[in-house]
Structure formats: C-alpha cells, structure tokens
Scaffold this motif. Structure first.
Motif, PDB file in Angstrom:
ATOM      1  N   ALA A 134       0.800  -1.216   0.000  1.00 63.19           N
ATOM      2  CA  ALA A 134       0.000   0.000   0.000  1.00 63.19           C
ATOM      3  C   ALA A 134       0.836   1.272   0.000  1.00 63.19           C
ATOM      4  O   ALA A 134       0.326   2.354  -0.213  1.00 63.19           O
ATOM      5  CB  ALA A 134      -0.922   0.005   1.227  1.00 63.19           C
ATOM      6  N   ASN A 145      -0.243   1.708  -9.110  1.00 65.33           N
ATOM      7  CA  ASN A 145      -0.998   1.996  -7.884  1.00 65.33           C
ATOM      8  C   ASN A 145      -1.710   3.334  -7.985  1.00 65.33           C
ATOM      9  O   ASN A 145      -2.851   3.488  -7.538  1.00 65.33           O
ATOM     10  CB  ASN A 145      -0.057   1.998  -6.676  1.00 65.33           C
ATOM     11  CG  ASN A 145       0.485   0.615  -6.362  1.00 65.33           C
ATOM     12  OD1 ASN A 145      -0.056  -0.386  -6.827  1.00 65.33           O
ATOM     13  ND2 ASN A 145       1.551   0.560  -5.593  1.00 65.33           N
ATOM     14  N   SER A 149      -5.793   3.309  -7.884  1.00 70.52           N
ATOM     15  CA  SER A 149      -6.429   3.874  -6.695  1.00 70.52           C
ATOM     16  C   SER A 149      -7.292   5.084  -7.011  1.00 70.52           C
ATOM     17  O   SER A 149      -8.163   5.444  -6.225  1.00 70.52           O
ATOM     18  CB  SER A 149      -5.364   4.261  -5.657  1.00 70.52           C
ATOM     19  OG  SER A 149      -4.477   5.235  -6.183  1.00 70.52           O
ATOM     20  N   ASN A 150      -7.084   5.708  -8.148  1.00 68.15           N
ATOM     21  CA  ASN A 150      -7.839   6.903  -8.505  1.00 68.15           C
ATOM     22  C   ASN A 150      -8.653   6.753  -9.782  1.00 68.15           C
ATOM     23  O   ASN A 150      -9.289   7.711 -10.224  1.00 68.15           O
ATOM     24  CB  ASN A 150      -6.887   8.097  -8.666  1.00 68.15           C
ATOM     25  CG  ASN A 150      -6.134   8.428  -7.388  1.00 68.15           C
ATOM     26  OD1 ASN A 150      -6.660   9.072  -6.495  1.00 68.15           O
ATOM     27  ND2 ASN A 150      -4.897   7.958  -7.291  1.00 68.15           N
ATOM     28  N   GLU A 604      -5.159  12.172  -2.576  1.00 64.75           N
ATOM     29  CA  GLU A 604      -5.531  12.379  -3.961  1.00 64.75           C
ATOM     30  C   GLU A 604      -5.454  13.857  -4.309  1.00 64.75           C
ATOM     31  O   GLU A 604      -5.571  14.733  -3.462  1.00 64.75           O
ATOM     32  CB  GLU A 604      -6.957  11.880  -4.202  1.00 64.75           C
ATOM     33  CG  GLU A 604      -7.114  10.387  -3.948  1.00 64.75           C
ATOM     34  CD  GLU A 604      -8.527   9.944  -4.218  1.00 64.75           C
ATOM     35  OE1 GLU A 604      -9.276  10.724  -4.835  1.00 64.75           O
ATOM     36  OE2 GLU A 604      -8.883   8.843  -3.806  1.00 64.75           O
TER      37      GLU A 604
END
Length: 628
Positions: A134, A145, A149-150, A604
C-alpha cells in the motif's frame, strides 16, 4: 507452443521407478492452429512436444529427447540414479551439479546453486511486496498503484510521435495476449505463462494470467516494452517452459486444450516487437556533438554547447565555456531551442561567441540534418513587421499567455518576440519564435477561447481591451492569416495522465495531467502543485511523454508533491510571482532534492475542468468563438 507446462509441474513425484505410469495428456492433431500472428500459424508437431525438466539433475531440455515414457529424466544415468537412491540421491546429484549425458539434447543448463539463489531472492521479493503493497515511496512511485487507486486514464502512446514506438504502436490494446514470467510459481527456474492485457496506461499494461477469468487477485502492472514481455509463441521458439500459476494449476486437467480454446484467433504482439522497441530507442545525437542552444541567462541569444549525455532522446547540454561542466541545459533532441552550428549567423540571431578559439579534442559539430525542420514560409508578400501586436506564451512564465510585440524579423520565418510591460531595456529577454510556432497567437485568441490574457505589467486600464490598447500604442495587430492554424488529430482528452517536463526546470520530468484543451494547445498540470505552476504546451511538444517513459528510458520521474510541500506553496507563491527571472530555468515549486526528503502521504489530487475546454481536434473553428 505451450512448452513445458505439463512437465515443469511443482508437484514432483517421489516414485522409486522411472517407468511408473503417469497421466498422459491426450495428443492434439498436428494440423491444429493455435494462434495467428501476422500470418504466421503456430502448430503442434505432435501431442508430446515441449520442454521438460529432469527430476534427477534439474536440467531443462526438449521433452522428446528425454528418457522413459514419462519423460522425467534427461538420460538413462539419471533415471537409474533416481531409482536406486530415491530423493536422497537426487538432492546430492543436484548439489554436485551433475552434467547431462551426451545423448540428452539440453538447451538450458542452470546449476542448482543459481536456481536456489534465484528462488530465495524471489521469495524475499514477494515478502517485501506484501509488506509495502500500500505504500508509494518517493523513490519508488508506482504508476499502477496511482492509476488504480484513482481510476485515472492515461494518454495513449500514439499521442507522442517523438517517443519510442509512437509511430509504430499498432493494435496493442486490451485483450492482447503476451508471454510473461510466471511469478506465482515455487520452481527455482524462471518459467513463463500467458497473460492478457486488462488495461493500458501509456507503455504500462495491467496483465492477468490466463485461467484466472474474473479473478484479479494476481493482476500486475508491467512495461509492455520491457525485456520480459514476449509475443505468444516466443517460448516455443526460444525453448522456454510455460508453467501455469500455482494458484490455478489444478483448475484444469488439460491445460493444452484450455490454451488452444482461449488463444485461437487471439491477438498478440508482432514477432519483431522487441526489435522495433530497440530501434525506436536509437538516437542520432551522440556525446561530444556541438550545437547552438538558447542562452538560459539571456534568452535573446544562443551559445555553443556540447552534448554531455543522451537519455531517451533528451540531451544534457553543457555550455562550451563551462570548465566544471555544471553550467548545463536539458532539452529534447527535437526541441526548437537547439540548432546546428552556424544557424544563428544564417538567420541574423544574436549569438554569444565562445572564449574557446578552437574545438576541444573529440568535439565535433552535429550534422544539420539531425535537427527538427521547420515549415517553410513565404515572407515575400504580406508578412510580420516590427511593432505588430500579438499574443504569446511567456517563456519565463509558461502558465501565462501575454500581450506581446514583434521586436525583430529574422530570416527563414523567425521572429524575436517581446512581452509587453516586462521587457529589459537591452532586449535581453526577447525570445525567438518561428512564424509557424504554436506558441504565438493572433490578437483576440484568448478572448475567443475564454483564456485569461495577461495584460502588460503596470497597465491600469482594466479589464484589458485590445481595441483600446492598439489605439493607445498606435500599433496594429499581426494579420490572422500569418499564424499557424493547423490542428492535428492529437488524441488527447481532459483528465489524461502523462509524464511532462517542467520547462521552468527542464531537467525534471513529472507526473502530470491534461486539464484543458484549446484546439492544439494543452494545459499541463503537475500533480500535487498549485494551478499557477501549470504550463501551456503544444500537443506535439517533444517534452510530453507517455506514462512509463521514464521507466523505459531510465530517466528519473518526479512523483506528485507530498502534502507538506503543497501547504508551503500558498505562503511562497506570491513572492515568487513578484520576482520574474530572466533565466530560462525558473524557480520550480520545490527542487527535486527537497522533494526526496519528503514522504508521500498518498492523498488524492483533483483538478477542475473548465467549461470552455475544447476537445475537438478539428481546425475549422480555430478562430471562431466557442460557446461553453
């Protein structure tokens, strides 16, 4: 084609007889086509073809050349040794590195020590990956990643004609099958398996092993141009074993039949894909070549510089008078900022003569044909004249399009442009643009396309109106027809991710996003930084690259700024905006070295999409006002 998958099984038998019966895979018809690849059809010569690993000495060879019905041993000697000494003898033989006999046709020999070392390293890697799955450290930023993740999308490779494979990417898309190393395997040898592309992000592909269906637990990202990615059929021609992943190895009893069904008619990489990648990464510029490049301390002139290094087509140029080689400048080999020796004199551009009277040993002038050619123009009729007004991207503040003036007309279509209200008295900050440059625009361009136009510094009559300004300065606007109105079908869309050079610190390549599109003009935002550091860049700029370019070429990628860096931007941004440097290497938000000392917090970053963004690639409405 699917070599060795049934003989390199992780579950090896400990039977005391070499002739012990084992379950045989039903042979397939010799004329059965597996997959078409550019007209080439791979077939099984018989049902038993493939690779095998000797259970006694560990050697890998052609299965048909192995001994006994079960093809478990490379020679009679290994078969008898295994029978008489069972596993104890097998272990001893492996440790002793027992060589194969002359009768066995071994294609690959790897000592057990090397296998064990590789296996231990592999296990350690898996453990490390599990611990840090992570985390996204600064030094090890993961595009995969970040995108997963976005739910980001990336600009396709075909948008970047100057990048490796940009013009020959072909039909590589989701669903294409490749042969890749099988990491879900406890064998000490390197084995392969077939995977399909689930998602593409520039050069990077999210792959899923065949047989996992909708299970994404072992999906992984890799660079499709990497050395371990091969077209289907490569293992067969290279003598490499195909082994199903351990997680699903018992899912099917007949893996060959499964692969035949799955791969018939499927697409794969061209057989010469790796060769094309290699060829596209050959660059004509070599170290010790001499060029003329813009003087970063005085934009109005050029200087002689020497190519110190070439990485992915990007050149590190050291000014010739720099004794310690620290006075350098980075740019792409197709940059409009570099030219052949003698270019400045030929067009009438200012040039700083070097104190060095003769070339240093080993230095030589770069041939003129290596440089990017500009479009020929006809200056015989109506043409640019000194004093004409226009709008131009400020080379010292690339986030701004400013009121500008043609200060001098050079030969071959080149112009010296000055930014109104901020020019040096001696003209040292004039900048050279070609008449066809996508960085200059006719009067009214910003208003038509709802872009904020930066008025001259100190101009008090706001809001700025061109009609009033032209009358006050007793000047005329450059005719619209003299500007470049060509808009290529570039393929970019708002929100696409890419890797982009920070042109105010051109040695840095950063994680970036396309936030606005005005015909061929792109607004590039550097992830994690304030909008004031955005830059207007042409869609064909050689300073934009696909996701994965840094990894492919070995260039260092600058990850998004951490939260601590973002918090410090507000307090310092106003002060930085007041002091406008005359050096073509402005103060970037924070230096790369400072960033390395910070840890990414993983938060983010979201951008706002303007209502005036024009995503059309057509040129018909280039100077017609667009409604939101």
């Amino acid at each position: 084609m699917f070599d060795g998958y049934d003989s390199c099984s992780e579950d090896t038998s400990s039977s005391s007889s070499s002739d012990e019966s084992e379950e045989e895979v039903a042979p397939l018809p010799s004329s059965l086509p597996i997959i078409k690849n550019n007209g080439q059809v791979y077939t099984y010569p018989d049902g038993k073809s493939g690779m095998a690993t000797c259970e006694m000495c560990g050697m890998v060879g052609v299965r048909d050349a192995f001994y006994s019905k079960t093809k478990r041993f490379c020679s009679v000697s290994c078969s008898r040794s295994y029978s008489s000494n069972s596993k104890k003898a097998s272990i001893l033989a492996r440790l002793q590195g027992k060589p194969p006999t002359k009768k066995s046709k071994v294609l690959q020999k790897q000592p057990l020590v090397a296998k064990l070392a590789a296996y231990a390293q592999y296990q350690a890697t898996l453990q490390n990956q599990a611990k840090t799955k992570a985390a996204v450290p600064v030094e090890g930023f993961s595009w995969g990643n970040y995108i997963n993740s976005n739910s980001f999308t990336a600009a396709p490779v075909t948008c970047f004609k100057h990048a490796p494979m940009g013009t020959c990417w072909g039909d590589i898309a989701e669903g294409v099958r490749v042969e890749v190393p099988n990491t879900d395997c406890s064998l000490p040898t390197k084995v392969f398996w077939i995977a399909g592309i689930v998602k593409l992000a520039g050069y990077n592909a999210l792959l899923r092993y065949e047989g996992f269906e909708n299970d994404s637990s072992l999906d992984f990202w890799c660079n499709i141009c990497g050395s371990d990615i091969h077209p289907v059929g490569w293992c067969a021609t290279s003598g490499k074993p195909l082994v199903p992943p351990r997680t699903i190895q018992h899912k099917y009893t007949n893996w060959k039949a499964f692969l035949v069904k799955r791969l018939t008619g499927a697409k794969t990489l061209p057989p010469d894909f790796s060769q094309k990648v290699s060829e596209s990464m050959q660059y004509p510029f070599k170290t010790s070549m001499r060029v003329e490049v813009v003087d970063k301390t005085h934009l109005c002139r050029t200087r002689v510089a020497v190519v110190e290094s070439v990485i992915g087509g990007r050149l590190r140029l050291v000014y010739e008078e720099s004794e310690d080689k620290t006075d350098d400048f980075w740019c792409h080999m197709y940059s409009p900022l570099i030219h052949h020796i003698g270019w400045s004199r030929s067009i009438g551009h200012r040039f700083k003569r070097s104190d060095i009277t003769k070339k240093q040993d080993g230095h030589f002038d770069a041939p003129p044909h290596l440089f990017m050619k500009v479009k020929e123009v006809d200056a015989a009729g109506e043409w640019f004249k000194e004093g004409m007004k226009l709008e131009a991207i400020d080379p010292l503040n690339l986030s701004a399009i400013c009121v500008a003036t043609v200060r001098k007309v050079l030969a071959d279509g080149y112009l010296m442009i000055g930014i109104d209200g901020s020019e040096a008295a001696d003209g040292s900050d004039w900048f050279c643009y070609h008449a066809t440059s996508p960085s200059i625009f006719p009067v009214g361009f910003c208003e038509i396309n709802m872009i904020e136009l930066t008025p001259p510094r100190g101009y008090a009559k706001l809001p700025f109106k061109w009609f009033d300004y032209l009358r006050e300065t007793d000047s005329i606007a450059a005719p619209v027809k003299l500007f470049n109105k060509e808009v290529p079908n570039h393929g970019f869309h708002v929100g696409m991710k890419l890797e982009a050079v920070d042109l105010m610190e051109p040695r840095l390549v950063c994680v970036a996003t396309v936030t606005r599109i005005i015909h061929r003009l792109l607004r590039i935002h550097f992830d994690g930084w304030e909008d004031e550091y955005d830059q207007w860049v042409d869609c064909e700029s050689p300073d934009l690259y696909p996701v994965g370019w840094c990894q492919l070429t070995g260039y260092q990628l600058q990850p998004p700024a951490p939260q601590s860096s973002r918090d410090s931007q507000s307090s310092s941004s106003k002060q930085k905006k007041k002091a406008k440097s005359q050096q073509y290497k402005g103060q970037k938000k924070m230096t790369s070295l400072q960033l390395k000392e910070e840890l990414l917090d993983g938060e983010e970053y979201s951008f706002l999409q303007g209502t005036s963004d024009q995503e059309s690639n057509g040129s018909a409405s280039y100077y017609i006002k667009q409604e939101p």
